[in-house]
Structures are given as structure tokens and as C-alpha cells.
Design a protein around this motif. Structure first.
Motif, PDB file in Angstrom:
ATOM      1  N   ALA A   1     -18.869 -20.173   8.085  1.00 26.07           N
ATOM      2  CA  ALA A   1     -17.917 -20.967   7.105  1.00 26.07           C
ATOM      3  C   ALA A   1     -18.746 -21.590   6.009  1.00 26.07           C
ATOM      4  CB  ALA A   1     -17.132 -21.853   7.942  1.00 26.07           C
TER       5      ALA A   1
ATOM      6  N   ASN B   1     -11.865 -20.922  16.158  1.00 21.21           N
ATOM      7  CA  ASN B   1     -11.561 -19.868  15.184  1.00 21.21           C
ATOM      8  C   ASN B   1     -12.965 -18.909  14.947  1.00 21.21           C
ATOM      9  OD1 ASN B   1      -9.244 -20.698  14.581  1.00 21.21           O
ATOM     10  ND2 ASN B   1      -9.796 -22.174  13.151  1.00 21.21           N
TER      11      ASN B   1
ATOM     12  N   GLU C   1     -14.902  -8.383   5.832  1.00 18.97           N
ATOM     13  CA  GLU C   1     -13.622  -9.079   5.776  1.00 18.97           C
ATOM     14  C   GLU C   1     -13.627 -10.484   5.560  1.00 18.97           C
ATOM     15  OE1 GLU C   1     -10.652  -7.214   5.796  1.00 18.97           O
ATOM     16  OE2 GLU C   1     -11.829  -5.662   5.435  1.00 18.97           O
ATOM     17  N   TYR C   2     -15.047 -11.147   5.779  1.00 20.08           N
ATOM     18  CA  TYR C   2     -15.268 -12.598   5.623  1.00 20.08           C
ATOM     19  C   TYR C   2     -16.131 -12.959   4.608  1.00 20.08           C
ATOM     20  CZ  TYR C   2     -12.778 -12.358  10.158  1.00 20.08           C
ATOM     21  OH  TYR C   2     -11.880 -12.097  11.212  1.00 20.08           O
TER      22      TYR C   2
ATOM     23  N   ARG D   1     -18.806 -16.047   4.094  1.00 16.12           N
ATOM     24  CA  ARG D   1     -18.734 -16.594   5.224  1.00 16.12           C
ATOM     25  C   ARG D   1     -19.448 -15.647   6.426  1.00 16.12           C
ATOM     26  NH1 ARG D   1     -13.377 -16.942   7.098  1.00 16.12           N
ATOM     27  NH2 ARG D   1     -12.760 -15.222   5.431  1.00 16.12           N
ATOM     28  N   ALA D   2     -20.452 -14.752   5.860  1.00 15.78           N
ATOM     29  CA  ALA D   2     -21.015 -13.834   6.873  1.00 15.78           C
ATOM     30  C   ALA D   2     -22.671 -13.799   6.599  1.00 15.78           C
ATOM     31  CB  ALA D   2     -20.454 -12.529   6.225  1.00 15.78           C
TER      32      ALA D   2
ATOM     33  N   ALA E   1     -20.905 -14.444  10.684  1.00 16.68           N
ATOM     34  CA  ALA E   1     -20.088 -14.751   9.392  1.00 16.68           C
ATOM     35  C   ALA E   1     -20.162 -16.205   9.711  1.00 16.68           C
ATOM     36  CB  ALA E   1     -18.839 -14.168   9.402  1.00 16.68           C
TER      37      ALA E   1
ATOM     38  N   THR F   1      -8.828 -16.385  13.141  1.00 17.67           N
ATOM     39  CA  THR F   1     -10.442 -16.274  13.120  1.00 17.67           C
ATOM     40  C   THR F   1     -11.071 -16.727  11.479  1.00 17.67           C
ATOM     41  OG1 THR F   1     -10.434 -14.368  14.509  1.00 17.67           O
ATOM     42  CG2 THR F   1     -12.307 -14.788  13.508  1.00 17.67           C
ATOM     43  N   HIS F   2     -11.965 -17.383  11.690  1.00 13.55           N
ATOM     44  CA  HIS F   2     -12.489 -18.204  10.450  1.00 13.55           C
ATOM     45  C   HIS F   2     -13.939 -17.544  10.409  1.00 13.55           C
ATOM     46  CE1 HIS F   2     -14.096 -20.905   7.572  1.00 13.55           C
ATOM     47  NE2 HIS F   2     -12.978 -20.898   6.991  1.00 13.55           N
ATOM     48  N   THR F   3     -14.569 -17.470  11.374  1.00 15.13           N
ATOM     49  CA  THR F   3     -15.903 -17.109  11.279  1.00 15.13           C
ATOM     50  C   THR F   3     -16.348 -16.323  12.164  1.00 15.13           C
ATOM     51  OG1 THR F   3     -16.836 -18.833  12.590  1.00 15.13           O
ATOM     52  CG2 THR F   3     -16.852 -19.419  10.285  1.00 15.13           C
TER      53      THR F   3
END
Length: 555
Positions: free
Chosen positions: A13, A22, A135-136, A139-140, A11, A85-87
Motif C-alpha cells: 500500500a 486486506n 490490478e494494484y 501498490r505492487a 503489492a 483486498t488492498h495489497t
């Protein structure tokens, strides 16, 4: 032949830059370490992990993992995800197989022929990765490659990757083992602002959510002071992006050549040259892309194979997988119908193929009905001339002409009654000799009986059985081959019941629809084969099974 399955689900960003802490990565490496070492340099995934960790990413790694180790690594990874967690990224390498329920990564120690149960209980489900990536959204990125799967695949298994089931907002990049390994190594060192050109340059195809730009920020330095904008450079970059988008949308040789003429050193020049090379090396690139754009589900592919089979083109199976057999059948059909013989179908051709198959199904039904009506008239007439006379020669003449006819059971019952009566009247020795000959059932046994009892009570029966053996020797050889071919099909009880149900629908009276192929079923299969002008054996060889399946779906 091995098949590399390499899946990287990362994932990435797409918003403003974020800090490396992150980013969470999971790597499960079930491919040959020495193979990866040759591709990525001094080491295997240890080298890749170190590169990511130097840039601040949190990495979970397990290699040559069995079923338990894969699940433990994934659980630790999933539990490590939190609000910060961002990615996320997930790398899976090894052999993949799919079922109707989804795809699975096989444990490193799973070898040989594969069963459905073995895969379902010990394989690592891709749906677990999909659930995390979902969930992202936006960004995945999943990057999938494949190792050849050795051994036989049981019914219900295939090597197709289920990228059509990606969650919304998740991007998938699919390629070979070498392409994916090099891409992963380069990704760990990347400092640019768009990961998609890197994926395309590595030879990976993109699926699911494919944005115009997918930035990657891993340990990238952010300038501490503002930079004055360069208006001319920005205009040039904007024009480059517009021209590239137009080339990608057209996806033709002329489109990429036009882009390169305007931007020979443009941001996408390397990828444009790569795509040009691919188009030039593949004579039917446009046709292949047109079929791929249809995104045909497996059921639709099965229907196409059924249509081709019904029209007499051998696809070598009706499994929804377009292999060499299906491509050859499509090419032959296109050639005979005045299309470019590319082996790839477009929407108009599929519609025409389906219409032809429906017309052919109606013709076959009509021909079958006419043949059965004619055969039944002949059957009834011959019975009135032979069997209705009530004597043994008449019954034998009828069975010789119509062994599976309308009155076959009645004729055989009357012959059995005659034989039983004769046996009761025969002398003990004669009766014992005949019983022994019948139990042996061989030409030698019947000739021995005739020699010992030239005027015995069963001489006519012995001569009739010798005639049957002589007449049916070639048929028996055909039947033996058909029996072996039916066994090779590996029909399960559900498939057997479907076949019996279809035979019953067509009026061939297979007896109870219970999945057991008894004598009633064999007689029904022979009647069906005779009506369809197939080799008559009473067994579901491949030609009969494909035809019966096609009749079922097109009726």
C-alpha cells in the motif's frame, strides 16, 4: 553450480494505512528448505507464513511444488482476491528461465537439461503474477532472486529475468537468494513506514515503478490520540529526504559521502554506507550503472555482439547475453580505441562501435567483390588453357586448381563421361577391380588396383585419386573438425535456411533454400569461406557462422 531464483511479488500500500485482513500473500517455495532454514533461522517458509498470519495477513503456501501444485496454489490465491483486498504479495522461490514470451518458475522436480517445450508446458509463468500485480498499480512490489540453473539450456532459453516487462505501477526488487530470504524474513516483522530502505539494505536492486517512499502497513498500531507535530523534527526529516534524493540521483562516491557528512545518523545512513561500500569495491561502478541506465533490449545487445564480431573481437556467441566473452571483447575494443577499458558501454561508445562495424562491413564487401572478380578471371583463363582442350589431363588440371570453380561441375561431368566410356570398353575383370577400388575409396584399394592392373583402363584414374587422397589428407582433418563444430552449433531448419539465403544473396549459389545442406550448399560455403579468408571446409564452424550472421545484419 546452482542458481537461486527467489521471486517475491508483493503489492504494498502507498496510501493511508489499511487493516491486515486486506493483505493476501501467495508463497511457492521450490528452493532447498535446509538452505532457507540456515538463512532465516529456526524454520523455512512456515516460519515466515506464521509471522505474516500473526499480523492478520491471508497466506497461501506450497513448498517443493510440481507443475500441478503450483497452478493449484496460484488459482486458490487468485480466487481469494476480492473487493476488500488492498495489497497482495507473491513469493516464488526456485530456478527461473526465460523465453521470448516471458519468464517461468520451474517445478521442484524438473532437473537435468531443459528443453523449450518442457519449460512452456510445466513451468509456472511469471506473466500470471504480473497480471495480478497489474490490478494494484502503485501498490505492487516484486522481489526476485535466483538459484543457479543446472544442466544445458536449449535454444530459446536463458536465465535472464524479464523485469523489463513489468506492468505499469509495479516495483521489482532483485537480489541473490540469501539477500531475498533475509529480506522476506525481516519483512514479516517490519513495523516501519517505508519498505524500500529495507530492500536496499538487503542488497536488492529496484526496477520498474520506484516511488520515493513505499509504505508497508501490516498489523501496525495506529495511535488513538493525535500527536502534536514537532516542527524542528519535521524540518530535519524533510532536509534529510531532499539530501538523500540528491545523493541517489547523483549515485556517486562523493554524493553519498556528502549525504553522510550532513546526516551521519539520517534515515538513509545505513543504505548510504552500503552503497559507498559497493562503489568502493567495484572499480567501474559508474560505467556499469551508465550501461544499466540504457536498459538495452536483447536485440540491441545482439547487434553490439555482431558489431564486435565483425571487427574481430570474439564475444563467444551472438545471443544478446553479455557474459564474460562479451565483456572481454568490449574491454579489448575500448582499450584499442582510447576509452577506459571497463567492459561496460555508454551510448556514445555504442554509436562509435556501430559506425566502425558499418565501415568494416562495407570494406569486407568491397574486398570480397574484388577477390571474387580476380578469382573468376583466373578461373576463366585457366579453363581456356585446360578444360576447353577437351581432354582428361586438362579437366583434371582444372579441378586440381579450382575444385569449386565456375566450370567444376562441367569438368567433373566430362570426366565422369570419359570414365563411363572407359569402363564400357574395359575388360570385365579390369572393370570389376576398378569398381571395387572405387567403392572402397582408400589408398590401399587404389594401390592394389594399380598393382593388379598396371596397364588397366583406369590406371590414370587410380593415380589421380591417390594424388587427391595425399593432397587432401590435411584438408580432410580440418573438414572433420569443422563437421563436428557445425554439429555442435545445433542449427535448426530456420537457421539453415537463413544461412542458405545469405549465401545466395552473396552470389555463391547454394542451390534450393530449403534448410538441407547438400553438395551445392557445401560448395557455396567453401566459396564464401575462401572469399572471406576463413579456413575452407564447406561446414559452418563457429567462425563462419558468426561472420555470416554479422554480414547478414550489417548488410
Amino acid at each position: 553450480m546452482k542458481r537461486l531464483a527467489f521471486s517475491l511479488s508483493a503489492a504494498i500500500a502507498v496510501a493511508a494505512p489499511v487493516h491486515a485482513e486486506n493483505i493476501d500473500l501467495l508463497i511457492i517455495g521450490n528452493s532447498d528448505p535446509s538452505f532457507l532454514q540456515r538463512l532465516v533461522g529456526d524454520g523455512d517458509f512456515e516460519t515466515v507464513r506464521s509471522a505474516f498470519e500473526r499480523r492478520g495477513a491471508d497466506v497461501r503456501l506450497t513448498k517443493s511444488a510440481d507443475a500441478s501444485e503450483m497452478r493449484i496454489a496460484f488459482r486458490e490465491f487468485a480466487e481469494g482476491l476480492d473487493a476488500a483486498t488492498h495489497t497482495v504479495g507473491v513469493v516464488l522461490t526456485g530456478r527461473f528461465v526465460s523465453t521470448v514470451a516471458g519468464g517461468y518458475l520451474l517445478p521442484a522436480d524438473m532437473t537435468g537439461s531443459l528443453s523449450l517445450g518442457h519449460v512452456l508446458t510445466d513451468g509456472f509463468p511469471l506473466d500470471a503474477v504480473y497480471a495480478v500485480a497489474a490490478e494494484y498499480p502503485g501498490r505492487a512490489l516484486l522481489v526476485l532472486g535466483q538459484l543457479d540453473v543446472e544442466g544445458d539450456l536449449a535454444d530459446g532459453l536463458s536465465v535472464a529475468l524479464p523485469v523489463q516487462n513489468l506492468p505499469q505501477g509495479v516495483t521489482a526488487a532483485v537480489g541473490t537468494a540469501g539477500d531475498v530470504a533475509r529480506f522476506t524474513d525481516q519483512l514479516s516483522e517490519m513495523t516501519g513506514d517505508d519498505v524500500l530502505p529495507l530492500a536496499r539494505q538487503a542488497g536488492l536492486s529496484l526496477h520498474g515503478f520506484v516511488p520515493r517512499q513505499l509504505p508497508l502497513f501490516i498489523g501496525a498500531d495506529v495511535a488513538s490520540s493525535p500527536i502534536e507535530p514537532d516542527t524542528e523534527t519535521e524540518d530535519r526529516a524533510a532536509a534529510d529526504a531532499v539530501a538523500w534524493q540528491a545523493a541517489v540521483s547523483e549515485d556517486t562516491k562523493a554524493g553519498y559521502e556528502t549525504y553522510l557528512a550532513a546526516f551521519p545518523e539520517g534515515q538513509h545512513a545505513a543504505e548510504a554506507r552500503q552503497r559507498l561500500s559497493r562503489i568502493r569495491s567495484e572499480p567501474f561502478y559508474q560505467e556499469k550503472q551508465a550501461e544499466a541506465d540504457l536498459d538495452l533490449p536483447r536485440d540491441a545487445r545482439r547487434e553490439i555482439q555482431q558489431d564486435l564480431s565483425l571487427l574481430g573481437y570474439d564475444t563467444r556467441g551472438v545471443d544478446g547475453i553479455f557474459g564474460q566473452g562479451t565483456r572481454s571483447a568490449v574491454t579489448a575494443w575500448q582499450d584499442e580505441n582510447g576509452f577506459t577499458a571497463s567492459g561496460y558501454l555508454n551510448a556514445d561508445q555504442i554509436a562509435r562501435l556501430d559506425a566502425q562495424a558499418e565501415r568494416r562491413a562495407e570494406e569486407l564487401e568491397k574486398e570480397d567483390r574484388q577477390r571474387r572478380e580476380k578469382q573468376e578471371r583466373q578461373d576463366r583463363t585457366f579453363w581456356s588453357e585446360t578444360g576447353e582442350q577437351g581432354d582428361e589431363p586438362g579437366y583434371r588440371a582444372y579441378l586440381n586448381r579450382f575444385p569449386d570453380g565456375l566450370y567444376a561441375e562441367e569438368a567433373q561431368e566430362r570426366l565422369d563421361a570419359i570414365e563411363e566410356q572407359r569402363r564400357a570398353e574395359a575388360e570385365d575383370q579390369d572393370r570389376r577391380s576398378w569398381q571395387a577400388a572405387r567403392e572402397a575409396g582408400t589408398e590401399q584399394a587404389y594401390r592394389a588396383y594399380l598393382e593388379d592392373h598396371p596397364n588397366g583402363a583406369f590406371t590414370e584414374d587410380a593415380r589421380a585419386r591417390l594424388d587427391d587422397l595425399d593432397r587432401n589428407s590435411e584438408e580432410n582433418a580440418v573438414q572433420q573438425r569443422a563437421r563436428s563444430e557445425e554439429a555442435a552449433l545445433g542449427l535448426n531448419p530456420v537457421a539453415r535456411r537463413l544461412a542458405e539465403g545469405r549465401l545466395a544473396d552473396l552470389g555463391h549459389n547454394p542451390g534450393p533454400v530449403d534448410g538441407t545442406f547438400d553438395e551445392d550448399t557445401r560448395r557455396a560455403i567453401r566459396r564464401y569461406q575462401d572469399a572471406r579468408q576463413l579456413p575452407v571446409s564447406g561446414y559452418l564452424d563457429r567462425a563462419t557462422a558468426v561472420r555470416l550472421m554479422a554480414d547478414t545484419f550489417l548488410r
